[in-house]
Design a protein around this motif. Structure first.
Motif, mmCIF file in Angstrom:
data_model
loop_
_atom_site.group_PDB
_atom_site.id
_atom_site.type_symbol
_atom_site.label_atom_id
_atom_site.label_comp_id
_atom_site.label_asym_id
_atom_site.label_seq_id
_atom_site.Cartn_x
_atom_site.Cartn_y
_atom_site.Cartn_z
ATOM 1 N N SER A 1 0.835 -1.200 0.000
ATOM 2 C CA SER A 1 0.000 0.000 0.000
ATOM 3 C C SER A 1 0.871 1.253 0.000
ATOM 4 O O SER A 1 2.068 1.201 0.343
ATOM 5 C CB SER A 1 -0.902 0.010 1.240
ATOM 6 O OG SER A 1 -0.117 0.199 2.413
ATOM 7 N N MET A 2 0.255 2.387 -0.359
ATOM 8 C CA MET A 2 0.982 3.658 -0.308
ATOM 9 C C MET A 2 1.410 3.977 1.118
ATOM 10 O O MET A 2 2.476 4.560 1.344
ATOM 11 C CB MET A 2 0.104 4.789 -0.860
ATOM 12 C CG MET A 2 0.195 4.954 -2.370
ATOM 13 S SD MET A 2 1.855 5.480 -2.904
ATOM 14 C CE MET A 2 1.917 7.134 -2.236
ATOM 15 N N ASP A 3 0.587 3.594 2.090
ATOM 16 C CA ASP A 3 0.946 3.834 3.495
ATOM 17 C C ASP A 3 2.233 3.093 3.858
ATOM 18 O O ASP A 3 3.105 3.629 4.550
ATOM 19 C CB ASP A 3 -0.186 3.367 4.418
ATOM 20 C CG ASP A 3 -1.365 4.333 4.417
ATOM 21 O OD1 ASP A 3 -1.173 5.491 3.976
ATOM 22 O OD2 ASP A 3 -2.458 3.931 4.842
ATOM 23 N N ASP A 4 2.340 1.835 3.404
ATOM 24 C CA ASP A 4 3.547 1.048 3.685
ATOM 25 C C ASP A 4 4.778 1.694 3.060
ATOM 26 O O ASP A 4 5.837 1.797 3.699
ATOM 27 C CB ASP A 4 3.394 -0.376 3.142
ATOM 28 C CG ASP A 4 2.409 -1.205 3.953
ATOM 29 O OD1 ASP A 4 2.245 -0.907 5.150
ATOM 30 O OD2 ASP A 4 1.805 -2.127 3.376
ATOM 31 N N VAL A 5 4.661 2.123 1.827
ATOM 32 C CA VAL A 5 5.796 2.742 1.127
ATOM 33 C C VAL A 5 6.175 4.056 1.799
ATOM 34 O O VAL A 5 7.355 4.328 2.056
ATOM 35 C CB VAL A 5 5.465 2.968 -0.359
ATOM 36 C CG1 VAL A 5 6.589 3.743 -1.047
ATOM 37 C CG2 VAL A 5 5.241 1.633 -1.063
ATOM 38 N N ASN A 6 5.172 4.885 2.097
ATOM 39 C CA ASN A 6 5.447 6.172 2.755
ATOM 40 C C ASN A 6 6.085 5.973 4.125
ATOM 41 O O ASN A 6 7.023 6.696 4.493
ATOM 42 C CB ASN A 6 4.144 6.974 2.916
ATOM 43 C CG ASN A 6 3.771 7.726 1.650
ATOM 44 O OD1 ASN A 6 4.640 8.222 0.934
ATOM 45 N ND2 ASN A 6 2.480 7.807 1.359
ATOM 46 N N ARG A 7 5.570 4.995 4.871
ATOM 47 C CA ARG A 7 6.114 4.739 6.204
ATOM 48 C C ARG A 7 7.573 4.322 6.128
ATOM 49 O O ARG A 7 8.426 4.825 6.893
ATOM 50 C CB ARG A 7 5.297 3.654 6.900
ATOM 51 C CG ARG A 7 5.645 3.464 8.379
ATOM 52 C CD ARG A 7 4.838 2.343 9.013
ATOM 53 N NE ARG A 7 3.413 2.574 8.857
ATOM 54 C CZ ARG A 7 2.603 1.823 8.102
ATOM 55 N NH1 ARG A 7 3.096 0.786 7.424
ATOM 56 N NH2 ARG A 7 1.325 2.084 8.005
ATOM 57 N N PHE A 8 7.893 3.405 5.222
ATOM 58 C CA PHE A 8 9.279 2.947 5.102
ATOM 59 C C PHE A 8 10.208 4.085 4.692
ATOM 60 O O PHE A 8 11.283 4.260 5.265
ATOM 61 C CB PHE A 8 9.385 1.800 4.090
ATOM 62 C CG PHE A 8 10.796 1.511 3.686
ATOM 63 C CD1 PHE A 8 11.724 1.036 4.601
ATOM 64 C CD2 PHE A 8 11.234 1.765 2.383
ATOM 65 C CE1 PHE A 8 13.040 0.798 4.242
ATOM 66 C CE2 PHE A 8 12.546 1.536 2.016
ATOM 67 C CZ PHE A 8 13.454 1.044 2.946
ATOM 68 N N ILE A 9 9.806 4.865 3.694
ATOM 69 C CA ILE A 9 10.680 5.947 3.213
ATOM 70 C C ILE A 9 10.879 7.006 4.297
ATOM 71 O O ILE A 9 11.980 7.551 4.463
ATOM 72 C CB ILE A 9 10.098 6.559 1.923
ATOM 73 C CG1 ILE A 9 10.207 5.525 0.785
ATOM 74 C CG2 ILE A 9 10.835 7.841 1.539
ATOM 75 C CD1 ILE A 9 9.565 5.949 -0.510
ATOM 76 N N LYS A 10 9.823 7.281 5.078
ATOM 77 C CA LYS A 10 9.950 8.236 6.182
ATOM 78 C C LYS A 10 10.915 7.714 7.240
ATOM 79 O O LYS A 10 11.792 8.446 7.726
ATOM 80 C CB LYS A 10 8.574 8.492 6.804
ATOM 81 C CG LYS A 10 8.603 9.518 7.932
ATOM 82 C CD LYS A 10 7.201 9.735 8.507
ATOM 83 C CE LYS A 10 7.253 10.748 9.649
ATOM 84 N NZ LYS A 10 5.901 10.976 10.240
ATOM 85 N N GLN A 11 10.779 6.425 7.591
ATOM 86 C CA GLN A 11 11.677 5.827 8.579
ATOM 87 C C GLN A 11 13.117 5.787 8.068
ATOM 88 O O GLN A 11 14.062 6.030 8.830
ATOM 89 C CB GLN A 11 11.200 4.410 8.920
ATOM 90 C CG GLN A 11 9.908 4.376 9.709
ATOM 91 C CD GLN A 11 9.349 2.973 9.854
ATOM 92 O OE1 GLN A 11 9.712 2.053 9.099
ATOM 93 N NE2 GLN A 11 8.450 2.782 10.804
ATOM 94 N N PHE A 12 13.279 5.493 6.794
ATOM 95 C CA PHE A 12 14.619 5.475 6.202
ATOM 96 C C PHE A 12 15.248 6.864 6.271
ATOM 97 O O PHE A 12 16.433 7.011 6.612
ATOM 98 C CB PHE A 12 14.556 4.996 4.743
ATOM 99 C CG PHE A 12 15.883 5.043 4.034
ATOM 100 C CD1 PHE A 12 16.786 4.001 4.146
ATOM 101 C CD2 PHE A 12 16.246 6.151 3.274
ATOM 102 C CE1 PHE A 12 18.021 4.043 3.508
ATOM 103 C CE2 PHE A 12 17.466 6.209 2.633
ATOM 104 C CZ PHE A 12 18.359 5.151 2.750
#
Length: 443
Positions: free
Chosen positions: A406-417
């Protein structure tokens, strides 16, 4: 592994909480719970009773002038020392000195002998820098030779096999001659097992042992069989007089009775433990470290050793430079994930860190969580992986479609990275941190 035993021992020590000193009364209550905990872990009542008698003797014989040490803390220390002693006291080495050295592997069918043979070959090759030959002397199980062939290729060891020959003694002797001719340092002889102990099996392994005179004979036992494993070890030792025990499947639902009882029963040390199917998931057995794990103290020494096994000095220097310039990218992150995976199961690694086992008690950690992150990174273009700052909304949408997240998963990972990247940049430019990293590399 040992989770139930750890919880019950912790409960036993609580009976001493609030007391000013150790007495006959409060020790009796604590020891009763310790004995129950050991029996519940599939330790025989005789061994559990002798263990608690030793603990009682030491506890009541301790000078109570140690005002700074609380009774509960003192009892934990005594139990820790006695657990380590029960399991062998200290790590035992393996003798592979010879031209070549010969190691004989014995055990029941299904105990993990062939897989352990591959693991031991890898261990001797990487840790001792030895040229290793494995030989297949299981002439009964159809897939045994094929399995060992695959394992030898994976670990980079030589293999000696005779598909048509059904005499395991001849195969073992021919393998040793082959090793001598080809300058191998050590030969590991994998033998046949049976579903249960029988005279034919015992005679065959005795004949092989007498013919090849091994430097080291290791008995491999499935720790999940508990007290049965200990009884089988005794039968084999009475006939074979082996040098040490290997406990496999310690990553499974095991109560720990085999690890706690086998040294007492056969008076032979546990030399290795296997904690997974992967070839690098084998450790030299350290009784003192295992005692610490059982008591919830972690095992930071083993954790650091595993990390150092995967430590690449040149790679560390490269990453340090990139972190200082804030250029750590998704390719670097993926590489670090792969290094972490090689260290073993994530939850077992976290349990090695003091205090972490209790914190993570009810938290389920699935190694497959890495797969989601890897899928996100692998859906990026090479340019995006090398340049995290390019992540626009349209790129994120394309990545989400490509990896099935999901977009939420991608956004969350990139933010954490991004947060991690900034923190690494800040830490790498801290003089004290740089000095510490330099010291680590020099080790």
């Amino acid at each position: 592994m040992f989770d139930n035993l750890s919880d019950r021992l912790e409960g036993a020590f609580k009976s001493l909480t609030g007391d000013n000193k150790i007495t006959e009364i409060n020790v009796a209550t604590s020891l009763k719970e310790i004995r129950r905990a050991l029996v519940g872990a599939d330790v025989s009542y005789k061994i559990a009773k002798e263990f608690t008698e030793k603990v009682k003797e030491k506890a009541l014989g301790t000078d109570n002038v140690l005002k700074s040490v609380k009774p509960g803390q003192l009892m934990v220390k005594i139990v820790q020392d006695e657990l380590a002693e029960l399991m062998g006291g200290q790590a035992a080495g393996i003798n592979v000195v010879g031209k070549p050295g010969v190691v004989l592997i014995a055990g029941l069918q299904g105990s993990g002998k062939t897989t352990f043979t591959g693991k031991l070959a890898l261990h001797l090759k990487e840790k001792r820098k030895l040229k290793v030959l494995v030989t297949a002397c299981d002439v009964y199980r159809p897939a045994a030779i094929d399995q060992l062939t695959v394992l030898s290729e994976q670990v980079g060891a030589g293999i000696y096999k005779e598909v048509e020959n059904k005499n395991p003694v001849e195969i073992a002797l021919n393998a040793i001659a082959h090793a001598q001719d080809n300058k191998y340092d050590v030969v590991i002889v994998d033998t046949a097992g049976r579903l249960s102990v029988d005279e034919k099996m015992m005679q065959e392994i005795s004949d092989i042992s007498e013919a090849i005179s091994p430097n080291e004979t290791l008995f491999v036992v499935d720790s999940m069989t508990g007290q049965d494993a200990v009884n089988t070890a005794k039968v084999f030792n009475d006939r074979l007089d082996f040098d040490g025990v290997v406990l496999t499947k310690l990553d499974g639902d095991t109560r720990g009775g085999a690890a706690l009882s086998v040294k007492y029963t056969v008076n032979k040390p546990i030399k290795f433990i296997s904690t997974g199917e992967k070839l690098n998931q084998m450790d030299v057995f350290h009784p003192d470290r295992m005692a610490q794990r059982i008591l919830g103290m972690g095992d930071i020494i083993s954790f650091v050793e595993r990390a150092q096994d995967q430590f690449d000095e040149e790679e560390a220097k490269r990453l340090e430079k990139k972190m200082k310039k804030n250029k750590f990218d998704f390719n670097d992150f993926l590489g670090q994930l792969n290094q972490l995976r090689k260290m073993g199961d994530i939850k077992s690694l976290l349990n090695m860190i003091p205090g972490m086992k209790k914190m993570m008690k009810d938290v389920e950690i699935d190694n497959s969580a890495f797969a989601k992150v890897e899928a996100i990174i692998q859906s990026m273009t090479p340019k995006e992986r090398a340049n995290p700052e390019l992540m626009s909304m349209s790129r994120k949408k394309r990545i989400a479609r490509g990896c099935g997240q999901s977009m939420d998963d991608v956004n969350r990972f990139i933010k954490q990275f991004d947060q991690m990247r900034k923190m690494m940049h800040k830490m790498s430019n801290n003089p004290a941190m740089g000095q510490m990293m330099g010291k680590q590399r020099r080790r």
